[in-house]
Design an enzyme around this catalytic site. Sequence first.
Site, PDB file in Angstrom:
ATOM      1  NE  ARG A 147      23.761  16.886 -10.342  1.00 45.84           N
ATOM      2  CZ  ARG A 147      22.437  16.896 -10.175  1.00 45.84           C
ATOM      3  NH1 ARG A 147      21.756  18.016 -10.403  1.00 45.84           N
ATOM      4  NH2 ARG A 147      21.799  15.808  -9.789  1.00 45.84           N
ATOM      5  CE  LYS A 171      24.011  14.577 -13.180  1.00 45.93           C
ATOM      6  NZ  LYS A 171      24.396  13.259 -12.651  1.00 45.93           N
ATOM      7  CG  HIS A 243      30.435  16.332  -6.855  1.00 47.10           C
ATOM      8  ND1 HIS A 243      29.512  16.936  -7.686  1.00 47.10           N
ATOM      9  CD2 HIS A 243      29.877  15.153  -6.483  1.00 47.10           C
ATOM     10  CE1 HIS A 243      28.460  16.153  -7.821  1.00 47.10           C
ATOM     11  NE2 HIS A 243      28.661  15.065  -7.096  1.00 47.10           N
ATOM     12  NE  ARG A 246      25.292  17.018  -6.140  1.00 47.73           N
ATOM     13  CZ  ARG A 246      24.004  17.293  -6.362  1.00 47.73           C
ATOM     14  NH1 ARG A 246      23.547  18.517  -6.148  1.00 47.73           N
ATOM     15  NH2 ARG A 246      23.177  16.353  -6.788  1.00 47.73           N
ATOM     16  CG  HIS A 269      20.054  12.871  -5.505  1.00 52.29           C
ATOM     17  ND1 HIS A 269      20.563  12.605  -4.251  1.00 52.29           N
ATOM     18  CD2 HIS A 269      21.103  13.314  -6.249  1.00 52.29           C
ATOM     19  CE1 HIS A 269      21.856  12.862  -4.245  1.00 52.29           C
ATOM     20  NE2 HIS A 269      22.201  13.301  -5.436  1.00 52.29           N
ATOM     21  CE1 TYR A 278      26.635  13.007  -0.323  1.00 52.04           C
ATOM     22  CE2 TYR A 278      24.452  12.630  -1.193  1.00 52.04           C
ATOM     23  CZ  TYR A 278      25.742  13.064  -1.352  1.00 52.04           C
ATOM     24  OH  TYR A 278      26.144  13.548  -2.569  1.00 52.04           O
TER      25      TYR A 278
END
Length: 297
Positions: A147, A171, A243, A246, A269, A278
């Site tokens: 990110r 995150k 992004h 990514r 994730h 994806y």
Amino acid sequence: MTGQWQTYVRQFEAYLKLERSLSRNTVSAYLNDIRKLADYSESCSPLEVDEVHLQNFLEWINSLGMTPHSQARMLSGIKAFYKYLLLEDILKHDPSATLEGPKLGRKLPDTLSFQEIEQLLLAIDMSTPEGQRTRAMLEVLYSSGLRVTELTDLKMTNVYFDLGFLRIVGKGNKERLVPVGRDALKFMRLYLEGVRNHLSIQKGAEPYVFLNRRGGKISRITVFTTIKQLAEQIGLKKSISPHTFRHSFATHLIEGGADLRAVQEMLGHESITTTEIYTHLDRDYLKQVIQEFHPRS
């Protein structure tokens, strides 16, 4: 719109602007949503609206042919409005609490082809300090799927050149180890030795890999702007951002046959369903380690 609706909508607008500090566009969208509800609910005040009434409203906008995404956005505005009334003790019960929006299909985010990635990278002017930094940043973004904040927050002590890994704090302050390709490491070394080592580094910026020309920590905006300018330079029609690299990283790996759970781990994730955006392929988790399938390996 009746007087009572107008009063509460004005108060809601002030709340969104002053307390939530939302953008003008978001505030405008929320207010338009509530006005539509007010027009539909002309026979009752906002305090008399119940779950059944709101459900009927949602069915009505669906019958008008509104897209699922627009319906979901409208429901978000309604929920925000009733949460505000609850917060202000104007209401004791939130009639929107149990409402569910339409099921939204996941769609593949915009990606760049490997040829487009190469085109962007080759367009960078490596004779300038900024060019060397840009090449290193984009190689890292595409090689590791970071990110943009993970890139700007990357610290010197979290780059393991000997092992070919980055330690990333993502995150929720969750750490993960991400392999980084040979090219990314090569251009990172060139930047560190040829550019960063010659900067007068500002106090507090010493730990960070990527710095601006004044020796401060690079900003997210600088990364965004750099990529936009590069896309314009080569005449790329797609609207791209950090992004996009990514997304491209993940897509190219999965298209190459990489294990979905490995990609999940790399991207940081929480759930594998987030990674499944994806791919539309129904396949077993297969093949070998993730780096084997990356175009720049």
